[in-house]
Design a protein around this motif. Structure first.
Motif, PDB file in Angstrom:
ATOM      1  N   VAL A   1      -7.879  10.610  -3.994  1.00  0.00           N
ATOM      2  CA  VAL A   1      -7.105   9.659  -3.187  1.00  0.00           C
ATOM      3  C   VAL A   1      -7.079   8.291  -3.872  1.00  0.00           C
ATOM      4  N   ARG A   2      -8.231   7.849  -4.362  1.00  0.00           N
ATOM      5  CA  ARG A   2      -8.269   6.557  -5.071  1.00  0.00           C
ATOM      6  C   ARG A   2      -7.368   6.567  -6.305  1.00  0.00           C
TER       7      ARG A   2
ATOM      8  N   LYS B   1       0.378   2.505  -6.987  1.00  0.00           N
ATOM      9  CA  LYS B   1       0.497   1.040  -7.009  1.00  0.00           C
ATOM     10  C   LYS B   1       1.088   0.588  -8.338  1.00  0.00           C
TER      11      LYS B   1
ATOM     12  N   ARG C   1       2.216   5.038   0.556  1.00  0.00           N
ATOM     13  CA  ARG C   1       2.048   6.041   1.617  1.00  0.00           C
ATOM     14  C   ARG C   1       1.951   7.405   0.955  1.00  0.00           C
ATOM     15  N   ILE C   2       0.830   8.068   1.178  1.00  0.00           N
ATOM     16  CA  ILE C   2       0.585   9.385   0.588  1.00  0.00           C
ATOM     17  C   ILE C   2       0.456  10.397   1.712  1.00  0.00           C
TER      18      ILE C   2
ATOM     19  N   PRO D   1      -9.344   4.698   0.193  1.00  0.00           N
ATOM     20  CA  PRO D   1      -8.131   4.001   0.622  1.00  0.00           C
ATOM     21  C   PRO D   1      -7.567   4.620   1.901  1.00  0.00           C
TER      22      PRO D   1
ATOM     23  N   SER E   1      -4.503   4.941   2.510  1.00  0.00           N
ATOM     24  CA  SER E   1      -3.107   5.204   2.171  1.00  0.00           C
ATOM     25  C   SER E   1      -2.683   6.652   2.399  1.00  0.00           C
ATOM     26  N   VAL E   2      -3.598   7.515   2.768  1.00  0.00           N
ATOM     27  CA  VAL E   2      -3.278   8.943   2.869  1.00  0.00           C
ATOM     28  C   VAL E   2      -3.238   9.401   4.318  1.00  0.00           C
TER      29      VAL E   2
ATOM     30  N   THR F   1      -3.700   6.625  -5.354  1.00  0.00           N
ATOM     31  CA  THR F   1      -3.312   5.324  -4.806  1.00  0.00           C
ATOM     32  C   THR F   1      -3.103   4.315  -5.932  1.00  0.00           C
ATOM     33  N   GLU F   2      -3.999   4.290  -6.899  1.00  0.00           N
ATOM     34  CA  GLU F   2      -3.855   3.374  -8.031  1.00  0.00           C
ATOM     35  C   GLU F   2      -2.628   3.710  -8.875  1.00  0.00           C
TER      36      GLU F   2
ATOM     37  N   THR G   1       0.853  -1.189   0.000  1.00  0.00           N
ATOM     38  CA  THR G   1       0.000   0.000   0.000  1.00  0.00           C
ATOM     39  C   THR G   1       0.887   1.236   0.000  1.00  0.00           C
TER      40      THR G   1
END
Length: 144
Positions: free
Chosen positions: A121-122, A129, A8-9, A33, A35-36, A125-126, A6
């Motif tokens: 954010v989504r 990844k 890291r944002i 997510p 991840s933020v 994140t994608e 995952t």
């Protein structure tokens, strides 16, 4: 057990617009997510380039700076313009260091745009990844 990586944002967000949108997304129980990590600033114009560089040096795979929509939503009148100018310069610096441009974003998200916050954010994140972890050498700078 093999866990999916995952990213890291770190998100530096304006108190008046984007933070309110992120808060609204949370209180509305919108799925997003995890991840933020949000750093609330009074204005996106207060997002010092040093903050972004420190975030990346200390393990962030991506950084978002987000604030009020230009031209007139900024509570401090020109903070979003300052954020835009800094973003353009800093993105060039990061690219010269080998950091892909997808890892650093500037977004305009008003207080009522919780869905936009979730989508940003989504999407990031994608993207991260797909790119994978940001590689660093001993000094914290990516090695090619």
């Amino acid at each position: 057990m093999n866990r999916e990586w995952t990213p890291r944002i770190v998100a530096f967000v304006c108190n008046w617009c984007t933070y309110a949108a992120a808060d609204l997304a949370g209180t509305s129980r919108m799925q997003q997510p995890d991840s933020v990590r949000i750093v609330r600033l009074m204005c996106s114009g207060r997002a010092d380039p040093q903050f972004v560089l420190e975030a990346i040096a200390n393990g962030a795979d991506g950084v978002i700076v987000a604030g009020c929509h230009p031209p007139s939503d900024c509570h401090y009148q020109e903070g979003n313009y300052r954020a835009f100018r800094r973003f353009m310069l800093l993105r060039r610096v990061l690219e010269s260091m080998g950091v892909e441009k997808e890892r650093f974003r500037l977004e305009w998200i008003s207080a009522s745009e919780a869905r936009k916050w979730v989508e940003v954010v989504r999407s990031m994140t994608e993207d991260l990844k797909r790119l994978g972890p940001l590689r660093r050498d001993e000094e914290g700078i990516k090695v090619e």
